[in-house]
Design a protein around this motif. Structure first.
Motif, PDB file in Angstrom:
ATOM      1  N   SER A 174      36.711  39.105  28.730  1.00  0.00           N
ATOM      2  CA  SER A 174      35.485  38.287  28.207  1.00  0.00           C
ATOM      3  C   SER A 174      34.857  37.741  29.245  1.00  0.00           C
ATOM      4  O   SER A 174      35.495  37.415  30.357  1.00  0.00           O
ATOM      5  N   ASN A 175      33.618  37.593  28.686  1.00  0.00           N
ATOM      6  CA  ASN A 175      33.069  36.663  30.571  1.00  0.00           C
ATOM      7  C   ASN A 175      33.788  35.770  30.979  1.00  0.00           C
ATOM      8  O   ASN A 175      33.795  35.604  32.152  1.00  0.00           O
ATOM      9  N   ALA A 176      33.983  34.715  29.798  1.00  0.00           N
ATOM     10  CA  ALA A 176      34.298  33.370  29.691  1.00  0.00           C
ATOM     11  C   ALA A 176      36.208  33.737  30.646  1.00  0.00           C
ATOM     12  O   ALA A 176      35.936  32.804  31.111  1.00  0.00           O
ATOM     13  N   ILE A 177      36.600  34.514  29.803  1.00  0.00           N
ATOM     14  CA  ILE A 177      37.607  34.076  30.188  1.00  0.00           C
ATOM     15  C   ILE A 177      38.154  34.747  32.017  1.00  0.00           C
ATOM     16  O   ILE A 177      38.350  33.790  32.794  1.00  0.00           O
ATOM     17  N   ARG A 178      37.084  35.318  32.757  1.00  0.00           N
ATOM     18  CA  ARG A 178      36.967  36.176  33.583  1.00  0.00           C
ATOM     19  C   ARG A 178      36.201  35.111  34.945  1.00  0.00           C
ATOM     20  O   ARG A 178      36.690  34.944  36.066  1.00  0.00           O
ATOM     21  N   GLU A 179      34.880  34.492  34.353  1.00  0.00           N
ATOM     22  CA  GLU A 179      34.640  33.151  35.010  1.00  0.00           C
ATOM     23  C   GLU A 179      35.749  32.161  35.353  1.00  0.00           C
ATOM     24  O   GLU A 179      35.918  31.019  36.213  1.00  0.00           O
ATOM     25  N   ALA A 180      36.460  31.754  33.962  1.00  0.00           N
ATOM     26  CA  ALA A 180      37.520  30.840  34.305  1.00  0.00           C
ATOM     27  C   ALA A 180      38.073  31.382  35.182  1.00  0.00           C
ATOM     28  O   ALA A 180      38.989  29.778  35.960  1.00  0.00           O
ATOM     29  N   ALA A 181      38.517  31.705  35.013  1.00  0.00           N
ATOM     30  CA  ALA A 181      40.144  32.554  36.261  1.00  0.00           C
ATOM     31  C   ALA A 181      39.461  32.559  37.898  1.00  0.00           C
ATOM     32  O   ALA A 181      39.410  32.323  38.070  1.00  0.00           O
ATOM     33  N   ALA A 182      37.664  33.134  38.214  1.00  0.00           N
ATOM     34  CA  ALA A 182      37.408  33.239  39.427  1.00  0.00           C
ATOM     35  C   ALA A 182      37.092  31.440  39.620  1.00  0.00           C
ATOM     36  O   ALA A 182      37.605  31.079  40.605  1.00  0.00           O
ATOM     37  N   ALA A 183      37.166  30.102  38.882  1.00  0.00           N
ATOM     38  CA  ALA A 183      36.265  28.969  38.866  1.00  0.00           C
ATOM     39  C   ALA A 183      37.878  28.708  39.426  1.00  0.00           C
ATOM     40  O   ALA A 183      37.891  27.699  40.012  1.00  0.00           O
ATOM     41  N   ARG A 184      38.953  29.237  39.518  1.00  0.00           N
ATOM     42  CA  ARG A 184      40.835  28.922  39.846  1.00  0.00           C
ATOM     43  C   ARG A 184      41.274  30.512  40.869  1.00  0.00           C
ATOM     44  O   ARG A 184      42.164  29.817  41.194  1.00  0.00           O
ATOM     45  N   ASN A 185      40.321  30.380  42.028  1.00  0.00           N
ATOM     46  CA  ASN A 185      39.583  31.612  43.230  1.00  0.00           C
ATOM     47  C   ASN A 185      41.226  32.532  42.202  1.00  0.00           C
ATOM     48  O   ASN A 185      42.018  33.325  43.073  1.00  0.00           O
ATOM     49  N   VAL A 186      40.989  33.154  40.937  1.00  0.00           N
ATOM     50  CA  VAL A 186      42.406  33.683  40.538  1.00  0.00           C
ATOM     51  C   VAL A 186      41.746  35.067  39.917  1.00  0.00           C
ATOM     52  O   VAL A 186      40.397  35.357  38.922  1.00  0.00           O
ATOM     53  N   TRP A 187      42.921  35.931  40.483  1.00  0.00           N
ATOM     54  CA  TRP A 187      41.496  37.773  40.866  1.00  0.00           C
ATOM     55  C   TRP A 187      42.601  38.017  39.020  1.00  0.00           C
ATOM     56  O   TRP A 187      43.477  38.167  38.867  1.00  0.00           O
ATOM     57  N   ALA A 188      41.477  38.200  38.221  1.00  0.00           N
ATOM     58  CA  ALA A 188      42.003  39.000  36.750  1.00  0.00           C
ATOM     59  C   ALA A 188      41.934  40.276  36.576  1.00  0.00           C
ATOM     60  O   ALA A 188      40.462  40.972  36.517  1.00  0.00           O
ATOM     61  N   ASN A 189      42.956  41.079  36.694  1.00  0.00           N
ATOM     62  CA  ASN A 189      43.193  41.877  36.905  1.00  0.00           C
ATOM     63  C   ASN A 189      43.490  42.558  35.394  1.00  0.00           C
ATOM     64  O   ASN A 189      44.370  42.577  34.847  1.00  0.00           O
ATOM     65  N   ILE A 190      42.256  42.748  34.513  1.00  0.00           N
ATOM     66  CA  ILE A 190      42.027  43.161  33.349  1.00  0.00           C
ATOM     67  C   ILE A 190      40.670  44.442  33.210  1.00  0.00           C
ATOM     68  O   ILE A 190      39.911  44.629  34.121  1.00  0.00           O
ATOM     69  N   PRO A 191      41.742  45.326  31.892  1.00  0.00           N
ATOM     70  CA  PRO A 191      40.950  46.495  32.226  1.00  0.00           C
ATOM     71  C   PRO A 191      39.692  46.101  31.302  1.00  0.00           C
ATOM     72  O   PRO A 191      39.717  45.425  30.707  1.00  0.00           O
ATOM     73  N   ASN A 192      38.661  47.093  31.554  1.00  0.00           N
ATOM     74  CA  ASN A 192      37.511  47.147  30.768  1.00  0.00           C
ATOM     75  C   ASN A 192      37.130  47.346  29.520  1.00  0.00           C
ATOM     76  O   ASN A 192      37.511  48.693  29.413  1.00  0.00           O
TER      77      ASN A 192
END
Length: 252
Positions: A174-192
């Motif tokens: 989800s965009n919210a989860i990816r944005e929350a991860a990006a805010a902590r400089n975390v790469w979300a390796n999640i299948p699309n």
């Protein structure tokens, strides 16, 4: 051998003992190791508290000690201590459901959240977990079984160190989860998801490591009181899971 399987080893006790409260008030406490072994026996066997064998002392002592220390935050502090040096470069997120036994579903119905829900398949609780690169638990949350995985993801992401890589299945796309991860400089390796218009980079090779979180769930469910929820109080059930996780960390 069955008896030894339930009890703390000398190695586990050497790690846990210094982290226990060491200033009893009034009368000295009943032997901590014996009481903890009784608590572990109950979790492993799935029996009721009253059925704890006499060799572990009064069953009421085991229950009262477990609940009192849970309320005092002892189990939370011990888990935080043993997991402080976790491998945070690669973390995995997922959830698993535990069926609620009829004895655990008979508590008073009130306004508080009992951590139970009725998705397809009956009354269940869901454990949301974040584990490190060695499959060891870092952060845990308990909800009803009907709660979607993504609802607890952002809270778990707060425990991830900056610069880490997060692995999750499509339920977390989800965009919210990816944005929350990006805010902590975390790469979300999640299948699309197949219907996603904006595509994100994804490494199938790295994703293979996600099975470590499934192994974690399998390990804690070897304890019958975890595989099936008998506890009416969600705080007690989550505390039981955390105490089992302490043992996993001691043997990591």
């Amino acid at each position: 051998m069955a008896r030894r399987r339930y009890e703390l080893t000398d190695w586990e006790w050497a790690i846990i003992e210094p982290l226990l409260p060491n200033k009893p008030r009034g009368v000295a406490r009943v032997d901590d190791r014996r009481v903890l072994n009784g608590i572990m026996w109950r979790f492993r066997s799935g029996a009721t508290w009253a059925e704890i064998p006499e060799r572990y002392g009064p069953s009421t002592t085991c229950y009262n000690r477990f609940v009192r220390w849970r309320k005092a935050g002892v189990w939370d502090r011990i888990l935080a201590e043993v997991s402080a040096g976790y491998n945070g470069e690669l973390v995995m997120i997922d959830s698993t459901c535990m069926r609620v036994h009829q004895n655990g579903a008979t508590g008073k119905r009130g306004s508080y959240d009992r951590g139970m829900g009725r998705p397809r398949g009956g009354l269940t609780s869901k454990l949301h977990a974040l584990v490190d690169a060695d499959g060891r638990p870092v952060s845990l949350r308990l909800t009803g079984g009907q709660i979607h995985d993504a609802c607890e993801a952002e809270a778990l992401i707060e425990a991830i160190p900056e610069g880490a890589t997060l692995l999750g299945d499509k339920g977390y796309d989800s965009n919210a989860i990816r944005e929350a991860a990006a805010a902590r400089n975390v790469w979300a390796n999640i299948p699309n998801r197949s219907n996603r218009k904006q595509r994100f980079a994804f490494s199938p090779w790295l994703y293979k490591q996600r099975n470590l979180v499934e192994r974690f769930f399998n390990r804690i469910k070897q304890f019958r009181s975890i595989a099936t929820r008998y506890d009416k109080d969600p705080a007690n059930f989550l505390a039981a899971i955390k105490l089992i996780c302490v043992r996993l960390w001691c043997n990591a």
